[in-house]
Design a protein around this motif. Structure first.
Motif, PDB file in Angstrom:
ATOM      1  N   ALA A  37       0.868  -1.174   0.000  1.00  0.00           N
ATOM      2  CA  ALA A  37       0.000   0.000   0.000  1.00  0.00           C
ATOM      3  C   ALA A  37       0.906   1.225   0.000  1.00  0.00           C
ATOM      4  O   ALA A  37       1.929   1.225   0.674  1.00  0.00           O
ATOM      5  CB  ALA A  37      -0.892   0.006   1.239  1.00  0.00           C
ATOM      6  N   PRO A  38       0.557   2.247  -0.767  1.00  0.00           N
ATOM      7  CA  PRO A  38       1.408   3.436  -0.786  1.00  0.00           C
ATOM      8  C   PRO A  38       1.554   4.029   0.615  1.00  0.00           C
ATOM      9  O   PRO A  38       0.597   4.038   1.386  1.00  0.00           O
ATOM     10  CB  PRO A  38       0.659   4.408  -1.698  1.00  0.00           C
ATOM     11  N   GLY A  39       2.750   4.458   0.926  1.00  0.00           N
ATOM     12  CA  GLY A  39       2.970   5.112   2.212  1.00  0.00           C
ATOM     13  C   GLY A  39       2.337   6.490   2.217  1.00  0.00           C
ATOM     14  O   GLY A  39       1.690   6.909   1.263  1.00  0.00           O
ATOM     15  N   ASP A  40       2.524   7.201   3.294  1.00  0.00           N
ATOM     16  CA  ASP A  40       1.959   8.538   3.435  1.00  0.00           C
ATOM     17  C   ASP A  40       2.902   9.549   2.776  1.00  0.00           C
ATOM     18  O   ASP A  40       3.804  10.066   3.406  1.00  0.00           O
ATOM     19  CB  ASP A  40       1.761   8.864   4.906  1.00  0.00           C
ATOM     20  N   TRP A  41       2.674   9.774   1.486  1.00  0.00           N
ATOM     21  CA  TRP A  41       3.545  10.673   0.740  1.00  0.00           C
ATOM     22  C   TRP A  41       3.313  12.140   1.099  1.00  0.00           C
ATOM     23  O   TRP A  41       4.092  12.998   0.707  1.00  0.00           O
ATOM     24  CB  TRP A  41       3.359  10.460  -0.762  1.00  0.00           C
ATOM     25  N   THR A  60      14.985   6.347   3.574  1.00  0.00           N
ATOM     26  CA  THR A  60      14.099   5.990   4.688  1.00  0.00           C
ATOM     27  C   THR A  60      12.696   6.572   4.587  1.00  0.00           C
ATOM     28  O   THR A  60      11.885   6.349   5.475  1.00  0.00           O
ATOM     29  CB  THR A  60      14.709   6.429   6.040  1.00  0.00           C
ATOM     30  N   SER A  61      12.386   7.305   3.545  1.00  0.00           N
ATOM     31  CA  SER A  61      11.065   7.926   3.442  1.00  0.00           C
ATOM     32  C   SER A  61      10.030   6.951   2.876  1.00  0.00           C
ATOM     33  O   SER A  61      10.345   5.812   2.538  1.00  0.00           O
ATOM     34  CB  SER A  61      11.133   9.176   2.551  1.00  0.00           C
ATOM     35  N   ALA A  62       8.815   7.426   2.724  1.00  0.00           N
ATOM     36  CA  ALA A  62       7.714   6.607   2.205  1.00  0.00           C
ATOM     37  C   ALA A  62       7.956   6.132   0.777  1.00  0.00           C
ATOM     38  O   ALA A  62       7.346   5.163   0.344  1.00  0.00           O
ATOM     39  CB  ALA A  62       6.406   7.409   2.267  1.00  0.00           C
ATOM     40  N   ILE A  63       8.847   6.770   0.048  1.00  0.00           N
ATOM     41  CA  ILE A  63       9.114   6.361  -1.338  1.00  0.00           C
ATOM     42  C   ILE A  63      10.217   5.322  -1.458  1.00  0.00           C
ATOM     43  O   ILE A  63      10.395   4.729  -2.508  1.00  0.00           O
ATOM     44  CB  ILE A  63       9.488   7.570  -2.225  1.00  0.00           C
ATOM     45  N   SER A  64      10.984   5.091  -0.402  1.00  0.00           N
ATOM     46  CA  SER A  64      12.206   4.298  -0.525  1.00  0.00           C
ATOM     47  C   SER A  64      11.966   2.852  -0.965  1.00  0.00           C
ATOM     48  O   SER A  64      12.752   2.322  -1.748  1.00  0.00           O
ATOM     49  CB  SER A  64      13.017   4.344   0.766  1.00  0.00           C
ATOM     50  N   VAL A  65      10.897   2.195  -0.505  1.00  0.00           N
ATOM     51  CA  VAL A  65      10.646   0.804  -0.911  1.00  0.00           C
ATOM     52  C   VAL A  65      10.356   0.730  -2.404  1.00  0.00           C
ATOM     53  O   VAL A  65      10.950  -0.069  -3.131  1.00  0.00           O
ATOM     54  CB  VAL A  65       9.484   0.196  -0.099  1.00  0.00           C
ATOM     55  N   ASP A  66       9.451   1.579  -2.890  1.00  0.00           N
ATOM     56  CA  ASP A  66       9.113   1.556  -4.306  1.00  0.00           C
ATOM     57  C   ASP A  66      10.298   1.991  -5.173  1.00  0.00           C
ATOM     58  O   ASP A  66      10.532   1.429  -6.240  1.00  0.00           O
ATOM     59  CB  ASP A  66       7.901   2.432  -4.596  1.00  0.00           C
ATOM     60  N   LEU A  67      11.032   2.987  -4.732  1.00  0.00           N
ATOM     61  CA  LEU A  67      12.194   3.456  -5.486  1.00  0.00           C
ATOM     62  C   LEU A  67      13.241   2.341  -5.581  1.00  0.00           C
ATOM     63  O   LEU A  67      13.746   2.041  -6.666  1.00  0.00           O
ATOM     64  CB  LEU A  67      12.784   4.693  -4.814  1.00  0.00           C
TER      65      LEU A  67
END
Length: 137
Positions: A37-41, A60-67
């Motif tokens: 599920a998308p993190g809190d961008w 470490t931000s909400a984008i790091s897994v998808d990136l």
């Protein structure tokens, strides 16, 4: 007794004992592995005006897994290049960070991004599947 989970935990912790945020032996997720599920961008707005090396934007931000998943084997060189990026800026609906050899454009509303890394004088690019995120201007 179930000793296997304890051995697995011990092995996992030993792999992360270095001072770096990314263990050298970490396995990069497959390209199709994205966050469930998308993190809190919306929290990315709090990083505006700060360099990715200071804010944790890349690692470490909400984008790091998808990136990390989208870049695959190029994730580590990309992270290293982005540590030289200037502060994250807002350009219309997008957030942009640029370094001499890498860049990132984020669409926080659409939970999408476009990333670029210079290799052999040309930029290799990655983007969220189906997204229309522009290159930095």
């Amino acid at each position: 007794m179930h000793r296997f989970p304890l051995l697995l935990l011990a092995a996992s912790l030993s792999a992360c004992s270095s001072n770096e945020k990314w263990a050298d032996n970490a396995v990069t997720p497959a390209l199709e592995t994205m966050a469930e599920a998308p993190g809190d961008w919306s929290k990315l707005d709090g990083m505006i005006g700060r360099r990715p090396s200071e804010s944790g934007l890349i690692d470490t931000s909400a984008i790091s897994v998808d990136l990390n998943a989208r870049l695959g084997a190029s994730a580590k060189p990309y992270r290293n290049a982005m540590m030289a990026a200037g502060p994250l800026t807002r350009r219309g609906n997008f957030l942009v960070a640029e370094a001499p050899d890498a860049w990132l454009v984020l669409d926080p509303v659409g939970h999408a991004f476009r990333a670029g890394l210079r290799r052999d004088g040309q930029f290799e690019e990655w983007t969220t599947a189906g997204a229309e995120v522009p290159r930095p201007s």
